[in-house]
Write a protein that holds these residues in place. Structure first.
Motif, PDB file in Angstrom:
ATOM      1  N   ASP A 154       0.661  -1.255  -0.078  1.00 51.13           N
ATOM      2  CA  ASP A 154       0.361  -0.073  -0.077  1.00 51.13           C
ATOM      3  C   ASP A 154       1.266   0.876   0.004  1.00 51.13           C
ATOM      4  N   PHE A 155       0.039   2.725  -0.337  1.00 45.66           N
ATOM      5  CA  PHE A 155       1.357   3.363  -0.082  1.00 45.66           C
ATOM      6  C   PHE A 155      -0.084   4.601   0.046  1.00 45.66           C
ATOM      7  N   LEU A 156       1.126   5.153   0.983  1.00 45.00           N
ATOM      8  CA  LEU A 156       0.490   6.087   1.918  1.00 45.00           C
ATOM      9  C   LEU A 156       0.941   7.761   1.621  1.00 45.00           C
ATOM     10  N   ASP A 157       0.365   8.472   2.084  1.00 49.81           N
ATOM     11  CA  ASP A 157       1.105  10.106   1.693  1.00 49.81           C
ATOM     12  C   ASP A 157       1.508  10.203   0.143  1.00 49.81           C
ATOM     13  N   ASN A 158       0.913  10.532  -0.432  1.00 52.25           N
ATOM     14  CA  ASN A 158       0.928  10.442  -1.608  1.00 52.25           C
ATOM     15  C   ASN A 158       1.937   9.324  -3.256  1.00 52.25           C
ATOM     16  N   GLY A 159       1.952   8.629  -2.206  1.00 46.87           N
ATOM     17  CA  GLY A 159       3.085   7.718  -2.346  1.00 46.87           C
ATOM     18  C   GLY A 159       4.771   8.068  -1.884  1.00 46.87           C
ATOM     19  N   LYS A 160       4.779   8.548  -0.927  1.00 46.26           N
ATOM     20  CA  LYS A 160       5.878   8.812  -0.659  1.00 46.26           C
ATOM     21  C   LYS A 160       5.992   8.302   0.567  1.00 46.26           C
ATOM     22  N   ILE A 161       5.122   7.180   0.981  1.00 47.69           N
ATOM     23  CA  ILE A 161       4.768   5.737   1.897  1.00 47.69           C
ATOM     24  C   ILE A 161       5.011   4.415   1.020  1.00 47.69           C
ATOM     25  N   THR A 162       5.670   3.863   1.858  1.00 42.40           N
ATOM     26  CA  THR A 162       5.013   2.114   0.710  1.00 42.40           C
ATOM     27  C   THR A 162       5.352   1.753   1.657  1.00 42.40           C
ATOM     28  N   LEU A 163       3.620   0.703   1.774  1.00 45.14           N
ATOM     29  CA  LEU A 163       3.636   0.155   3.209  1.00 45.14           C
ATOM     30  C   LEU A 163       3.699  -1.751   2.572  1.00 45.14           C
ATOM     31  N   LEU A 164       4.412  -2.168   3.147  1.00 47.87           N
ATOM     32  CA  LEU A 164       4.830  -3.935   2.853  1.00 47.87           C
ATOM     33  C   LEU A 164       4.246  -4.438   4.174  1.00 47.87           C
ATOM     34  N   ASN A 165       3.272  -5.522   3.714  1.00 47.47           N
ATOM     35  CA  ASN A 165       2.706  -5.807   4.583  1.00 47.47           C
ATOM     36  C   ASN A 165       2.337  -5.364   6.346  1.00 47.47           C
ATOM     37  N   GLY A 166       2.135  -4.119   5.814  1.00 48.71           N
ATOM     38  CA  GLY A 166       1.988  -3.016   7.042  1.00 48.71           C
ATOM     39  C   GLY A 166       3.225  -2.329   7.703  1.00 48.71           C
ATOM     40  N   GLU A 167       4.520  -2.840   7.050  1.00 46.57           N
ATOM     41  CA  GLU A 167       5.631  -1.928   7.179  1.00 46.57           C
ATOM     42  C   GLU A 167       6.600  -1.363   6.409  1.00 46.57           C
ATOM     43  N   ASP A 168       6.675   0.278   6.899  1.00 42.16           N
ATOM     44  CA  ASP A 168       7.238   0.464   6.163  1.00 42.16           C
ATOM     45  C   ASP A 168       8.108   0.832   5.895  1.00 42.16           C
ATOM     46  N   VAL A 169       8.814   0.669   4.378  1.00 45.19           N
ATOM     47  CA  VAL A 169       9.569   0.034   3.745  1.00 45.19           C
ATOM     48  C   VAL A 169      10.649   0.926   2.923  1.00 45.19           C
ATOM     49  N   SER A 170       9.753   2.546   2.899  1.00 45.13           N
ATOM     50  CA  SER A 170      10.215   3.477   1.788  1.00 45.13           C
ATOM     51  C   SER A 170      11.616   3.731   1.400  1.00 45.13           C
ATOM     52  N   ALA A 171      12.853   3.817   3.130  1.00 44.82           N
ATOM     53  CA  ALA A 171      13.812   4.377   2.390  1.00 44.82           C
ATOM     54  C   ALA A 171      14.030   2.762   2.359  1.00 44.82           C
ATOM     55  N   ALA A 172      13.931   2.032   2.463  1.00 47.64           N
ATOM     56  CA  ALA A 172      14.767   0.142   1.878  1.00 47.64           C
ATOM     57  C   ALA A 172      14.796   0.150   0.398  1.00 47.64           C
ATOM     58  N   LEU A 173      14.056   0.882  -0.614  1.00 43.76           N
ATOM     59  CA  LEU A 173      13.617   0.357  -1.779  1.00 43.76           C
ATOM     60  C   LEU A 173      14.553   1.050  -2.784  1.00 43.76           C
ATOM     61  N   ARG A 174      15.136   1.592  -2.706  1.00 47.86           N
ATOM     62  CA  ARG A 174      16.194   2.270  -3.872  1.00 47.86           C
ATOM     63  C   ARG A 174      17.521   2.212  -3.342  1.00 47.86           C
ATOM     64  N   THR A 175      18.161   0.874  -3.272  1.00 48.56           N
ATOM     65  CA  THR A 175      19.472   0.477  -3.043  1.00 48.56           C
ATOM     66  C   THR A 175      20.126  -0.318  -3.913  1.00 48.56           C
ATOM     67  N   PRO A 176      21.088  -0.099  -4.501  1.00 45.63           N
ATOM     68  CA  PRO A 176      21.622  -0.892  -5.584  1.00 45.63           C
ATOM     69  C   PRO A 176      21.324  -2.334  -4.914  1.00 45.63           C
ATOM     70  N   GLU A 177      21.351  -2.778  -4.482  1.00 41.35           N
ATOM     71  CA  GLU A 177      20.993  -4.581  -4.158  1.00 41.35           C
ATOM     72  C   GLU A 177      19.539  -4.578  -4.826  1.00 41.35           C
ATOM     73  N   ILE A 178      18.652  -3.792  -4.486  1.00 43.58           N
ATOM     74  CA  ILE A 178      17.661  -3.802  -5.075  1.00 43.58           C
ATOM     75  C   ILE A 178      17.396  -3.978  -6.427  1.00 43.58           C
ATOM     76  N   ASP A 179      18.317  -2.327  -6.938  1.00 45.45           N
ATOM     77  CA  ASP A 179      18.439  -2.084  -8.460  1.00 45.45           C
ATOM     78  C   ASP A 179      19.416  -3.870  -9.198  1.00 45.45           C
ATOM     79  N   ARG A 180      19.890  -4.242  -8.513  1.00 45.85           N
ATOM     80  CA  ARG A 180      20.550  -6.041  -9.406  1.00 45.85           C
ATOM     81  C   ARG A 180      18.897  -6.757  -9.556  1.00 45.85           C
ATOM     82  N   ALA A 181      18.094  -6.945  -8.313  1.00 49.92           N
ATOM     83  CA  ALA A 181      17.492  -8.166  -8.129  1.00 49.92           C
ATOM     84  C   ALA A 181      16.087  -8.258  -8.425  1.00 49.92           C
ATOM     85  N   ILE A 182      16.297  -7.045  -9.542  1.00 55.20           N
ATOM     86  CA  ILE A 182      14.478  -6.580  -9.507  1.00 55.20           C
ATOM     87  C   ILE A 182      14.272  -7.481 -10.889  1.00 55.20           C
ATOM     88  N   ILE A 183      15.635  -8.254 -11.712  1.00 54.17           N
ATOM     89  CA  ILE A 183      15.160  -7.940 -13.041  1.00 54.17           C
ATOM     90  C   ILE A 183      14.563  -9.599 -12.599  1.00 54.17           C
TER      91      ILE A 183
END
Ligand code: DC
Length: 221
Positions: free
Chosen positions: A70-99
């Motif tokens: 889910d998204f809160l605060d006009n998309g600034k906050i991303t909730l994954l199973n209710g937990e705010d994960v916004s700060a952990a989404l734009r990392t090189p590790e995610i960039d590599r694994a997302i494919i």
């Protein structure tokens, strides 16, 4: 006269400016902003947290079926199973694994279901790679936001420098070209321009000019 509560969809490559444009437009229209890339990023984070591997596709599909994003605060906050994960989404590790997540059709199917759930009442700006073609093919308005590779690389380089990330313009351009190649050549739901999309080339536009251009098209609709 603009119809109430439109569904507006925007696709385009990395660095085209679509996230900033979509966010500003959502603020101006008081609409919901949905960044579908953040949803794929949250799903990728979940797969890493749960020890998923690219070869264990059935486990990844189960995770996708059972998660809620889910998204809160006009998309600034991303909730994954209710937990705010916004700060952990734009990392090189995610960039590599997302494919390995974005290429699996069953996972895409689950993400599309969640995007449609969020957008079901309209009044939404949604952006990504396949939102004009697959997720909301009947959107009231569609845009394809683009810019030259060189300009997109310059923008990303400036962003990364501002964040204190050590890199070079050449390296960023290489990464952008490789992401374009992945996004465009993916077998399932690749990045394409919808036939009825309004094409916006932001190469020589400021962000304000691009927002005004898109807003004028919305107001004319
Ligand atoms: O928009 P972004 O850079 O945060 O997206 C990250 C990745 O997620 C992108 O390289 C491809 C994938 N993605 C996708 O497959 N489909 C979407 N609708 C949005 C993003």
């Amino acid at each position: 006269m603009m119809k109430e509560r439109l569904t507006i969809a925007m696709d385009g490559p990395a660095g085209s400016g679509k996230s900033t444009i979509a966010q500003r437009l959502a603020e101006r229209l008081d609409y919901l902003y949905l960044n579908s890339g953040s949803m794929y990023r949250a799903m990728t984070l979940l797969s890493i947290q749960e020890g998923g591997t690219p070869t264990n596709v059935s486990m990844l599909i189960e995770l996708a079926k059972n998660c809620r994003i889910d998204f809160l605060d006009n998309g600034k906050i991303t909730l994954l199973n209710g937990e705010d994960v916004s700060a952990a989404l734009r990392t090189p590790e995610i960039d590599r694994a997302i494919i390995n997540i974005a290429k699996v059709p069953e996972i895409r199917h689950e993400m599309v279901k969640q995007q449609r759930r969020i957008g079901e009442s309209g009044g939404i700006i949604v952006e990504g790679r396949d939102v004009t073609t697959v997720v909301f093919p009947d959107a009231d308005l569609k845009f394809y936001i683009n810019a030259s590779v060189e300009e997109r690389a310059k923008r990303r380089y400036a962003e990364q420098k501002a964040k204190g990330i050590e890199t070079t313009l050449e390296q960023v351009e290489k990464e952008i070209r490789s992401r374009d190649q992945m996004d465009e050549s993916r077998e399932h739901s690749p990045l394409r321009t919808a036939e009825d999309a309004i094409i916006v080339d932001t190469t020589s536009m400021t962000i304000n000019q691009a927002v005004d251009f898109v807003l004028n098209r919305v107001e004319e609709s």
